[in-house]
Design a protein around this motif. Sequence first.
Motif, PDB file in Angstrom:
ATOM      1  N   ALA A 473       1.043  -0.968   0.291  1.00 41.92           N
ATOM      2  CA  ALA A 473      -0.131  -0.040  -0.162  1.00 41.92           C
ATOM      3  C   ALA A 473       0.667   1.380  -0.102  1.00 41.92           C
ATOM      4  O   ALA A 473       0.329   1.905  -0.815  1.00 41.92           O
ATOM      5  N   LYS A 474       1.990   1.502   0.860  1.00 43.94           N
ATOM      6  CA  LYS A 474       3.080   2.629   0.858  1.00 43.94           C
ATOM      7  C   LYS A 474       3.632   2.980  -0.549  1.00 43.94           C
ATOM      8  O   LYS A 474       3.744   3.510  -1.058  1.00 43.94           O
ATOM      9  N   LEU A 475       3.967   1.237  -1.141  1.00 41.80           N
ATOM     10  CA  LEU A 475       4.196   1.586  -2.637  1.00 41.80           C
ATOM     11  C   LEU A 475       3.842   2.200  -3.482  1.00 41.80           C
ATOM     12  O   LEU A 475       4.304   2.822  -4.863  1.00 41.80           O
ATOM     13  N   ILE A 476       2.264   1.259  -3.663  1.00 44.62           N
ATOM     14  CA  ILE A 476       1.523   2.013  -4.595  1.00 44.62           C
ATOM     15  C   ILE A 476       1.229   3.836  -4.118  1.00 44.62           C
ATOM     16  O   ILE A 476       1.303   4.744  -4.877  1.00 44.62           O
ATOM     17  N   THR A 477       1.390   4.434  -2.937  1.00 44.34           N
ATOM     18  CA  THR A 477       0.651   5.454  -2.653  1.00 44.34           C
ATOM     19  C   THR A 477       1.835   6.020  -3.157  1.00 44.34           C
ATOM     20  O   THR A 477       1.771   7.311  -3.076  1.00 44.34           O
ATOM     21  N   THR A 478       3.133   5.698  -2.335  1.00 43.70           N
ATOM     22  CA  THR A 478       4.800   6.574  -3.133  1.00 43.70           C
ATOM     23  C   THR A 478       4.429   7.365  -4.753  1.00 43.70           C
ATOM     24  O   THR A 478       4.637   8.037  -5.265  1.00 43.70           O
ATOM     25  N   SER A 479       4.104   6.192  -5.327  1.00 47.45           N
ATOM     26  CA  SER A 479       4.264   6.286  -6.902  1.00 47.45           C
ATOM     27  C   SER A 479       2.815   7.069  -7.475  1.00 47.45           C
ATOM     28  O   SER A 479       3.018   8.096  -8.235  1.00 47.45           O
ATOM     29  N   ALA A 480       2.171   6.880  -6.995  1.00 42.42           N
ATOM     30  CA  ALA A 480       0.907   7.426  -7.255  1.00 42.42           C
ATOM     31  C   ALA A 480       0.641   8.785  -6.522  1.00 42.42           C
ATOM     32  O   ALA A 480       0.728  10.366  -7.339  1.00 42.42           O
ATOM     33  N   GLN A 481       1.847   9.478  -5.823  1.00 40.63           N
ATOM     34  CA  GLN A 481       1.149  11.124  -5.581  1.00 40.63           C
ATOM     35  C   GLN A 481       2.899  11.648  -6.361  1.00 40.63           C
ATOM     36  O   GLN A 481       2.029  12.969  -6.734  1.00 40.63           O
ATOM     37  N   LEU A 482       4.236  10.735  -6.733  1.00 38.41           N
ATOM     38  CA  LEU A 482       4.956  11.467  -7.464  1.00 38.41           C
ATOM     39  C   LEU A 482       4.597  11.510  -9.043  1.00 38.41           C
ATOM     40  O   LEU A 482       5.235  12.513  -9.536  1.00 38.41           O
TER      41      LEU A 482
END
Length: 530
Positions: A473-482
């Motif tokens: 979930a953290k990997l997805i959220t970080t990518s989506a923010q960037l």
Amino acid sequence: MKMYNCIIVGSGIAAMQLANHLSDQFRILVITKSTKRANNSYRAQGGIASAIGEGDKPAFHFQDTIKAGCEFQNEKEVHNLVEHGPKLIEQLKKSGLDFDKDDKGQLALGMEGAHGQKRIVHCGGDATGKYIMEHLNSTLRTDIDIVENRFVYELIIHPTTKKCIGIKAKDENGHNESYFGHQVILAMGGIGGLFSITSNDPSVAGDGIALAYRAGADIVDMEFIQFHPTLLYFKGKTAGLISEAVRGEGARLIEESGQSIMAGKHLMEDLAPRHIVAKELFQQRLAKKEVYLDISMIDRFEEQFPTITAMCQSNGVSLKEKRIPVAPGCHFLMGGIVVNSVGQTSVDGLYAIGETASTGVHGANRLASNSLLEGLHYGKMLANHLNEQLIQKEMEIPFYNPSNSTTVNVPLLPDKEELRAKMMAYAGIIRTSSELKILHDWLSKYDESILNDLSLDEYSNETLQLLFMLQVAKLITTSAQLRKESRGAHNREDYPSEDERWGQIHIVQSKKGTEMRERQNEYHQVEVNA
């Protein structure tokens, strides 16, 4: 202790295609989280995309794939995929798989979204995945070990050579087991279980990506998550997938009044690329409007789509009114573990195939029915590669000293259902900077890093599953923010346009850090041991 040439983690189409094509000199283990039939491949309805129809060509399939993926693919890999498609279909026919045929005795070809023509090969009407998986399971060698109901929680990495030499798993009672092998292959599916509305098997929750990340492998493009437009939606819950093949036969998406939803929204209307249709349906649901699939124009619907018919009946949805209530839900991950053309990751001895891997063929949005094709293609490509590297000597595991820590310091972890609901709400079909920040801040309250340097042997299956879900979930959220643009399946309401600069960037994450890497046509070969 048994030693294997190949340990295959997962039991979907990529895993079983690989197992079927490996040399009979290999000692093979197939180990899976649930039963060998509990996977997304078995659930697949539509079929396999392949340019075998009259007037069709792999070049046309290539063009449709590139367009659907917003030109974000590795073009060489897409070319290889579509060129091998007809050969893979022919091989399946010769091995005894009975595809559906038309009135002339030729292979019946279906139409799906974003395809320029009919090229979807299918079995049992809308039960293609089931037929293929039963076929692949039936043709497996009898000496292949198959171990079910095992939660693989750690990759064994030799501390000196840094090579992956095995796996650790827990049985249903939480008892620990270790398996060693020359090569470990992750074929564990995607991340649907991270979202409250999904077409995926409940067991599919990003485990393969978490395992690879913890072992130091590169993870890429986790923001590109496809949401399928049409899941059966009844009494506030989803109950399974309504195949795109239904719209391929003429079904239309309508409001309660009968008005078309997709008319005027895209040149292909109801057969527009999935991310476009899913976004329109999501906006309808945000406006508290019910969405239906009008099937009144399809003759003999029950015969053409027996799986969907049975699913509707078992969930109390009558087909008498010729409309099926639907809603969009999480379906497929285009990103994943970085691999090269034969599935090799950046960790020596570790491979990944199927949805777990990011092969470069799907770009920012997968073309319908290319997923089963991808599993067949890379399963065979990896088998050919490993067969060429055939290791005939006896297995020798170099000495290593695994952690024997018995300290159980369980970190604070989120409630599984709350995590799934928040992922759907804040990292779902339409995203914004403010909502992604809310999600990021909430996820940051839970620190999984405490377990990075400790043995996981003493933790329960439930704790480990939550740990993996939190990590992914953290990997997805970080990518989506960037990614500050909208591209393919990544819809940013605050950045609604595609950006030429961002269209050349991959967001890569590993335990070493997060970076934005300029795209190259050979991107998925970068930093991977050949």
